[in-house]
Design an enzyme around this catalytic site. Structure first.
Site, PDB file in Angstrom:
ATOM      1  N   GLY A  12      40.377  39.770  37.018  1.00 42.66           N
ATOM      2  CA  GLY A  12      41.294  39.019  37.861  1.00 42.66           C
ATOM      3  C   GLY A  12      40.565  37.913  38.604  1.00 42.66           C
ATOM      4  O   GLY A  12      39.343  37.747  38.487  1.00 42.66           O
ATOM      5  N   ASP A  13      41.318  37.121  39.363  1.00 41.72           N
ATOM      6  CA  ASP A  13      40.759  36.032  40.175  1.00 41.72           C
ATOM      7  C   ASP A  13      40.068  34.967  39.326  1.00 41.72           C
ATOM      8  O   ASP A  13      39.132  34.317  39.768  1.00 41.72           O
ATOM      9  CB  ASP A  13      39.758  36.576  41.218  1.00 41.72           C
ATOM     10  CG  ASP A  13      40.362  37.682  42.069  1.00 41.72           C
ATOM     11  OD1 ASP A  13      41.479  37.478  42.570  1.00 41.72           O
ATOM     12  OD2 ASP A  13      39.721  38.738  42.221  1.00 41.72           O
ATOM     13  N   THR A 128      44.351  47.699  47.201  1.00 38.10           N
ATOM     14  CA  THR A 128      44.850  46.758  48.205  1.00 38.10           C
ATOM     15  C   THR A 128      45.744  47.441  49.230  1.00 38.10           C
ATOM     16  O   THR A 128      46.201  46.801  50.181  1.00 38.10           O
ATOM     17  CB  THR A 128      45.658  45.632  47.530  1.00 38.10           C
ATOM     18  OG1 THR A 128      46.709  46.209  46.744  1.00 38.10           O
ATOM     19  CG2 THR A 128      44.768  44.793  46.631  1.00 38.10           C
ATOM     20  N   GLN A 223      46.227  40.342  37.749  1.00 40.67           N
ATOM     21  CA  GLN A 223      44.907  40.960  37.676  1.00 40.67           C
ATOM     22  C   GLN A 223      44.157  40.474  36.431  1.00 40.67           C
ATOM     23  O   GLN A 223      44.240  39.302  36.106  1.00 40.67           O
ATOM     24  CB  GLN A 223      44.999  42.497  37.702  1.00 40.67           C
ATOM     25  CG  GLN A 223      45.368  43.079  39.047  1.00 40.67           C
ATOM     26  CD  GLN A 223      46.851  43.357  39.185  1.00 40.67           C
ATOM     27  OE1 GLN A 223      47.597  43.470  38.226  1.00 40.67           O
ATOM     28  NE2 GLN A 223      47.303  43.481  40.415  1.00 40.67           N
ATOM     29  N   ARG A 302      39.244  39.460  50.885  1.00 42.33           N
ATOM     30  CA  ARG A 302      37.911  40.043  50.735  1.00 42.33           C
ATOM     31  C   ARG A 302      36.970  39.108  49.972  1.00 42.33           C
ATOM     32  O   ARG A 302      37.375  38.414  49.048  1.00 42.33           O
ATOM     33  CB  ARG A 302      38.001  41.380  49.986  1.00 42.33           C
ATOM     34  CG  ARG A 302      38.603  42.505  50.792  1.00 42.33           C
ATOM     35  CD  ARG A 302      38.636  43.802  50.002  1.00 42.33           C
ATOM     36  NE  ARG A 302      39.564  43.733  48.889  1.00 42.33           N
ATOM     37  CZ  ARG A 302      39.782  44.755  48.067  1.00 42.33           C
ATOM     38  NH1 ARG A 302      39.131  45.887  48.217  1.00 42.33           N
ATOM     39  NH2 ARG A 302      40.650  44.641  47.074  1.00 42.33           N
ATOM     40  N   LYS A 330      36.702  26.669  36.653  1.00 44.33           N
ATOM     41  CA  LYS A 330      35.602  26.545  37.619  1.00 44.33           C
ATOM     42  C   LYS A 330      34.255  26.182  36.991  1.00 44.33           C
ATOM     43  O   LYS A 330      33.196  26.581  37.485  1.00 44.33           O
ATOM     44  CB  LYS A 330      35.469  27.826  38.456  1.00 44.33           C
ATOM     45  CG  LYS A 330      36.671  28.051  39.372  1.00 44.33           C
ATOM     46  CD  LYS A 330      36.380  29.090  40.445  1.00 44.33           C
ATOM     47  CE  LYS A 330      37.492  29.139  41.480  1.00 44.33           C
ATOM     48  NZ  LYS A 330      37.209  30.040  42.597  1.00 44.33           N
ATOM     49  N   ASP A 332      33.029  23.364  37.201  1.00 42.78           N
ATOM     50  CA  ASP A 332      32.423  22.470  38.192  1.00 42.78           C
ATOM     51  C   ASP A 332      31.564  23.211  39.206  1.00 42.78           C
ATOM     52  O   ASP A 332      30.643  22.629  39.795  1.00 42.78           O
ATOM     53  CB  ASP A 332      33.516  21.689  38.931  1.00 42.78           C
ATOM     54  CG  ASP A 332      34.586  22.594  39.532  1.00 42.78           C
ATOM     55  OD1 ASP A 332      35.210  23.359  38.781  1.00 42.78           O
ATOM     56  OD2 ASP A 332      34.809  22.531  40.759  1.00 42.78           O
TER      57      ASP A 332
END
Length: 426
Positions: A12-13, A128, A223, A302, A330, A332
């Site tokens: 995830g993220d 969470t 996720q 978090r 990402k 960069d």
């Protein structure tokens, strides 16, 4: 017809918010097929950031129909507030369709989530505490409350009273918690009947009809694949199937209706909470990635754990999800590093593992075997073409592509929705 699944290839993220928004801009329908408000993604629109945790990203586009599928679990109080937030930004939410078979996160689910997590002590999962796990547990035990139950007051009251009686035994005898009032819970949830009535639909039919009509349908995962309840780093996973196969099950369409699966991965890797992370960097590299990548959870706030990209787990994700292509985000953030590493295998007890191991002790106690590459210093945030990237960045991406044997078709070089390199790749 174009039916596309977009899902995270890691924990995830990965920046799925931007990616789903990218695809949603040309979709007629966006379907969320699993999870609840335990996952979030941020979409950057001009100077404004819009954080969504439950509503599909298609809500941002006027003609697109956002759908919350049967595989989801819904905190109605949270959903109400999220829709109010969107309405306050002049984003219309009346097109939202909610599956009648989606399950409701009840107040006792959230209480139990906190109590169970606290009781685990050092063995905490890192939940969470949104009640998602206990809600899915009730679903599997056939004690769940579904969205459609709210439309039948007698049935709803009967089911809630039976559940509260059972939960009170658990709360009082095991966790020394005061008992809950069933009537209070019934009254609280019945207040959402108007919201439910406005959005409830037979979403399986809605989606199937759109597919038959040749519409563009996007299935939006929450996720990431390594958090899948069956295929992830169990028990440090989420409570639903996050892999691409659940796009069919969690939305109510057959798997042959899906013709494209886009995996999203960062140019490095991160995870929130506990669990094995073989390439984690608990050093200045990790700090660099966290600070420059703004690696803090959308839902929890978090600080994320960060490390080098793990090609072994990425190749595993390709296999489990039948990824047809990869969207790298990402890139960069790696600009400015002297050297960059890629994990190409694991080493444990003098043995080399080139494929994802079935024994988790290897993920905990093994060591990554790295390929070290030169980095680049240039700012790449405005680049629009692959061949304009620094040669070292091009080489980094080609090595990833060759290793996992799946084409990279999109590269994100910044948070804005237009900061992408689109590759002309069949």
């Amino acid at each position: 017809m174009s039916t596309t699944v977009v899902l995270g290839a890691q924990w995830g993220d990965e920046g799925k918010g931007k990616v789903t928004d990218f695809f949603a801009s040309s979709a007629d329908m966006v379907v969320r097929f699993q999870g609840g408000n335990n996952a979030g993604h941020t979409i950057v629109v001009g100077e404004e950031k819009i954080a969504l945790s439950l509503t599909p990203s298609g809500v941002l586009y006027g003609e697109c129909i956002p759908v919350i599928g049967s595989g989801c679990v819904i905190d109605l109080d949270f959903l109400k507030k999220e829709l109010e937030m969107l309405n306050s930004k002049n984003i219309k939410t009346d097109r939202l369709a909610i599956s009648s078979n989606a399950h409701v996160v009840m107040p006792y689910h959230k209480i139990l989530d906190v109590l169970i997590e606290e009781s685990l002590g050092e063995n905490k999962i890192g939940t969470t505490k949104k009640g998602i796990g206990p809600c899915y547990a009730d679903k599997i035990q056939r004690r769940g409350i579904r969205i459609q139950d709210l439309l039948d007051e007698e049935k709803f009251s009967s089911k809630v009273k039976a559940n509260v009686e059972e939960k009170n035994k658990l709360l009082t005898n095991i966790y020394n918690h005061e008992p809950l009032d069933a009537n209070q819970i019934i009254e609280e949830l019945q207040s959402f009947k108007g919201l439910v009535s406005k959005h409830i639909q037979e979403t399986s039919l809605l989606i199937s009809t759109a597919i038959k009509e040749g519409k563009n349908v996007l299935f939006e995962g929450a996720q990431g694949a390594l958090l899948d309840i069956d295929h992830g780093t169990y028990p440090y996973v989420t409570s639903s199937n996050t892999s691409s196969g659940n796009a069919a099950t969690g939305s109510g369409v057959g798997p042959l209706n899906i013709n494209r699966v886009v995996g999203v991965t960062k140019a490095y890797i991160s995870r929130v909470g506990s669990g094995p992370f073989i390439t984690e960097q608990k050093n200045e590299i990790g700090d660099y990635l966290i600070e420059n990548g703004k690696e803090f959870g959308v839902v929890t706030g978090r600080r994320r754990r960060c490390g080098w990209l793990d090609l072994v787990s990425l190749k595993y994700s390709v296999r489990v999800n039948s990824l047809s292509e990869l969207f790298i985000t990402k890139l960069d953030i790696l600009s400015g590093l002297e050297e960059i590493k890629l994990a190409t295998s694991y080493k444990y007890d003098e043995k080399i593992y080139e494929d994802y191991p079935y024994e988790q002790k290897i993920l905990y106690d093994g060591e990554p075997v790295y390929m070290t590459l030169p980095g680049w210093k240039e700012d790449i945030s405005e680049i629009k073409k692959f061949d304009e990237l620094p040669l070292n960045a091009q080489n980094y991406l080609k090595i990833i592509e060759d290793f996992i044997e799946v084409p990279i078709t999109f590269i994100s070089v910044g948070p804005e929705r237009n900061q992408n390199i689109i590759l002309d790749n069949d």
